[in-house]
Design an enzyme around this catalytic site. Structure first.
Site, mmCIF file in Angstrom:
data_model
loop_
_atom_site.group_PDB
_atom_site.id
_atom_site.type_symbol
_atom_site.label_atom_id
_atom_site.label_comp_id
_atom_site.label_asym_id
_atom_site.label_seq_id
_atom_site.Cartn_x
_atom_site.Cartn_y
_atom_site.Cartn_z
ATOM 1 N N ASP A 35 7.632 -38.957 -17.984
ATOM 2 C CA ASP A 35 6.305 -38.496 -17.590
ATOM 3 C C ASP A 35 5.898 -39.112 -16.248
ATOM 4 O OD1 ASP A 35 3.876 -37.235 -17.871
ATOM 5 O OD2 ASP A 35 3.433 -38.045 -19.858
ATOM 6 N N ASP A 68 0.295 -29.007 -20.252
ATOM 7 C CA ASP A 68 -0.359 -29.677 -21.377
ATOM 8 C C ASP A 68 -1.208 -28.696 -22.171
ATOM 9 O OD1 ASP A 68 0.664 -32.173 -21.270
ATOM 10 O OD2 ASP A 68 -0.974 -33.058 -20.124
HETATM 11 C C1 DGJ Z 1 0.906 -36.298 -20.241
HETATM 12 C C2 DGJ Z 1 1.887 -35.362 -20.839
HETATM 13 O O1 DGJ Z 1 1.832 -34.127 -20.190
HETATM 14 C C3 DGJ Z 1 1.629 -35.230 -22.336
HETATM 15 O O2 DGJ Z 1 2.497 -34.298 -22.891
HETATM 16 C C4 DGJ Z 1 1.778 -36.569 -22.971
HETATM 17 O O3 DGJ Z 1 3.113 -36.996 -22.902
HETATM 18 C C5 DGJ Z 1 0.855 -37.569 -22.312
HETATM 19 N N1 DGJ Z 1 1.008 -37.590 -20.890
HETATM 20 C C6 DGJ Z 1 1.082 -38.955 -22.852
HETATM 21 O O4 DGJ Z 1 0.328 -39.879 -22.241
#
Ligand code: DGJ
Length: 736
Positions: free
Chosen positions: A466, A536
């Site tokens: 991430d 997301d």
């Molecule tokens: C952002 C990501 O896009 C999410 O899927 C998740 O992993 C969160 N970060 C976790 O902090």
């Protein structure tokens, strides 16, 4: 008189069919396209043509009617009114550049043919190499430039694009992607009018949340999916970019693509070479979908990490439990996904931190040690549970980041991006900072994070990588004060260098590029990553749109697409499980929820979707995409299909995007099938009480492509189960 050299990529060698050794007219030839360059020595390099493959006679007479007659890599200084791909300040302060070709060479490398046109400045010892890479079997040409300084002192690169393409003025439309967090990959289609259209990114890290570094040009008016001439362009770069189309008073739309030079002027010392990222160009006369298929095939086979290895069906813990990770909950989720037929469980954020436990988003990044208060048996315990359930295990990390509340930051505040004499600017959670990947010590640190994890726990099958912050202030604590403008570029040089090391040591682990959702969907990162997190936002209706846009440039195998809970956590929309599954199945299928919260019926639908997806996985993940009806056209439904290269198997997806009473919807003709083949129709993910009227029936490809099949406007379910959503997934299997 014959001065044409045709370069066809073959596995063995470039074939010079005709022509002189100096290769004055170069025909870069792919299965369906030609790009023709005039590389006459002593002159600037010119581009004459890019489009459908030319016949010998057309090639012979092209110079009398070229599509373009522009410098293939325009430089700044002499007649400086037009836009340029390159702008240099020479060691003596001269801001003009004037190029001439000095030679042409070809090289066979990794099964591709690279044609290099060497140029130099007429008065200064600055060398330019413009490169074109062609691979056998692919209608994609990759171009990039090497700039070498042989002058007495340092030169400054003020602009240094990867490539330029003149497009003949006309009814040319631009398709591009814009968006924001949780709204990635919205589509804009617009005619090119006079003036400059600029698409840019300045995030520093994530470069596909807002705009995208890829575009398509429809040359025959309003974009069509399966008809018309289309040029596609994808800048393969993980950092700040700029794409620009300048439609001036000439006969040309001038297209430039490369690193965004703003606040990034680059100093090259004597003897140093700067290499731009690649710009991948494609051309198709089969519309936007044709250009997408070219990118997908090229990408899967030559660029995406492990692009031909089927991806596992997974459950990711994030939306299911967020930071509330503990051993029992993880074990429960593993049992659940295994019982539904899934193959992999991924533990997301919240598993680490010793002195500072990661319970919310404001601490611990950089402290990559298991929080044994949450996971007393550590990663090994989780790996054992996964094994017991017959599934694989994956884990989340965010290695380029730290928090001010972390042991790493306490030890090494100098590792972070920070401007002198300013208070440090903090991001997520009010504490997040970006590590300075320009610094070799940080590169080592990031390598070690992954290497330690994989060495200690070699059974880890998947990493979700991430990145949840932009560059928040322009300042490198590592770079010298006179080279601060290198920050954005050297960050990504360091990033890529680190990824190279990681992949050399750990070639098999699947790695997802996640960056606050879909912030890293770019061919510049995918050589090291197996897929990207698309967004997301898992709302299935909005995903129809987002995944449509994403599919312009990226294949389904790389597009992670999860069934999440209802009501949706981002839009709060309630969507039936069947529709959510039907959307997720058109990408790389996964789940993103707490399965315990599902009732038996929804669980059964998910299990059915997983079972059915296994049957169509090779078609979706490796097949050819034909987009049929765009959600952006607001016709009430969207539809696309995947077809095997042999055209013996296909999957048709149809999703209703609007609901009105007594709604009239058009029937969607299919595409990509063999007109002479006969296909049997089977509905997948079926929840209806009665089968569709054409279930098990056969139709010719010709009929299906002319007429399509009738889609009922609702599911045929018991009255109380009716909803305002409807979708269908049909498999079409050749009957021999
Ligand atoms: C952002 C990501 O896009 C999410 O899927 C998740 O992993 C969160 N970060 C976790 O902090």
């Amino acid at each position: 008189m014959n001065r044409i050299t045709t370069l066809i990529a073959t596995a063995a060698a470039a074939i010079a069919l005709t022509g002189s050794a100096s290769g004055e007219i170069i025909n870069l030839s792919t299965p369906g396209t030609s790009m023709v360059l005039d590389a006459t020595e002593g002159q600037p390099l010119r581009i004459l043509y890019y489009g459908d493959k030319l016949s010998a006679v057309d090639l012979e007479n092209l110079e009398a009617s070229p599509l373009a007659h522009h410098e293939a890599y325009p430089v700044y200084g002499i007649y400086p009114q037009g836009e340029a791909a390159l702008s240099v300040t020479h060691a003596d302060g001269n801001r003009t550049t004037q190029t001439e070709v000095t030679g042409v060479s070809t090289e066979e490398k990794d099964g591709a043919t690279v044609t290099t046109i060497a140029m130099r400045d007429k008065a200064y010892p600055m060398e330019l190499k413009v490169n074109y890479k062609v691979r056998p079997g692919y209608d994609v040409i990759e171009t990039w430039v090497d700039i070498t300084n042989n002058e007495k002192g340092a030169i400054t690169l003020n602009r240094f694009m990867s490539g330029y393409l003149p497009i003949r003025y006309g009814d040319v439309w631009l398709s591009s992607l814009y968006g924001s967090w949780a709204n990635e990959c919205e589509l804009t289609e617009e005619p090119l009018t006079h003036g400059v259209k600029m698409i840019k990114n300045k995030d520093g890290l994530r470069n596909s949340h807002t705009a995208h570094g890829e575009v398509m040009f429809s040359l025959d008016g309003k974009p069509q999916e399966n008809n018309g001439r289309v040029i596609g362009a994808a800048l393969c770069y993980p950092g700040n970019y700029k794409l620009m189309v300048d439609t001036d008073d000439s006969d040309t739309h001038h297209f430039f693509a490369g690193i965004n030079e703003e606040n990034s002027e680059y100093h090259l010392k004597k003897g140093e070479t700067f290499t731009t990222p690649e710009l991948a160009l494609t051309y198709s006369n089969e519309g936007l979908s044709g250009a997408s298929r070219n990118f997908h095939k090229w990408g899967r086979d030559t660029r995406l990490h492990a692009g031909n290895k089927e991806r596992k069906i997974l459950l990711n813990s994030w939306e299911g439990v967020y930071f509330d990770i503990n051993e029992d909950v993880m074990a429960g989720m593993m049992e659940d996904i295994a019982s539904m037929g899934g193959e992999l469980f991924v533990m997301d954020d919240g598993w680490f931190g010793d002195k500072y436990p990661r319970n919310v988003d404001n601490s611990s990044l950089g402290d990559w040690v298991v929080d044994t208060r949450k996971l007393p048996h550590g990663i090994n315990g989780l790996l054992e549970t996964a094994k017991k359930n017959g599934i694989k295990f994956g884990i989340w990390i965010e290695p380029e980041m730290t928090n001010t509340t972390s042991e790493l930051y306490e030890k090494h505040p100098e590792y972070t991006i920070k401007a002198p004499n300013r208070d440090v600017v903090k991001g997520r959670g009010g504490t997040q900072l970006v590590l300075d990947m320009a610094n070799p010590k940080v590169q080592d640190l990031v390598f070690t994070i992954v290497d330690t994890l994989m060495t200690k726990y070699p059974e880890i099958d998947y990493i979700k990588w991430d990145a949840n912050a932009p560059v928040m202030e322009h300042g490198s604590q590592y770079l010298t004060s006179d080279n601060q403008s290198h920050l954005y570029i050297d960050y990504h040089k360091g990033f890529v260098k680190t990824l190279d090391r990681i992949r050399a040591a750990h070639p098999d682990v699947t790695i997802q590029a996640c960056a606050s959702g879909g912030g890293r969907a770019n061919w510049g990162v995918l050589p090291w990553f197996d897929e990207f997190w698309t967004s997301d936002n898992n709302d299935a209706l909005q995903r129809v749109y987002m995944q449509w846009g994403t599919s312009y440039f990226f294949p389904a195998i790389a597009m992670a697409s999860h069934i999440s809970a209802s009501p949706n956590h981002q839009t709060f929309r309630r969507i039936p499980t069947k529709f959510r599954a039907d959307v997720a199945m058109s990408g790389r299928l996964g789940l993103e929820m707490q399965p315990k919260d599902m009732n038996d019926e929804d669980r059964a639908i998910c299990a059915q979707a997983i079972e059915d997806y296994k049957k169509i996985r090779p078609i979706v993940q490796m097949g050819d995409l034909y987009r049929l009806q765009s959600p952006f056209d607001k016709k009430g439904a969207a539809s696309l299909m995947y077809v095997t290269p042999e055209k013996d198997d296909a999957v048709f997806f149809w999703w209703k995007t609007e609901t009105f009473m007594n709604q009239q919807l058009a029937r969607v003709p299919m595409a990509g099938l063999d007109p002479d083949k006969t296909y049997m129709v089977t509905e997948l993910n079926c929840i209806d009480n009665d089968p569709l009227p054409y279930e098990g029936k056969t139709y010719s490809g010709k009929f299906l492509m002319a007429n399509g099949l009738e889609m009922p406007l609702t599911y045929k379910v018991d009255y109380h189960k009716n909803t305002d959503f409807a979708s269908r997934v049909l498999r079409l299997t050749e009957v021999k």
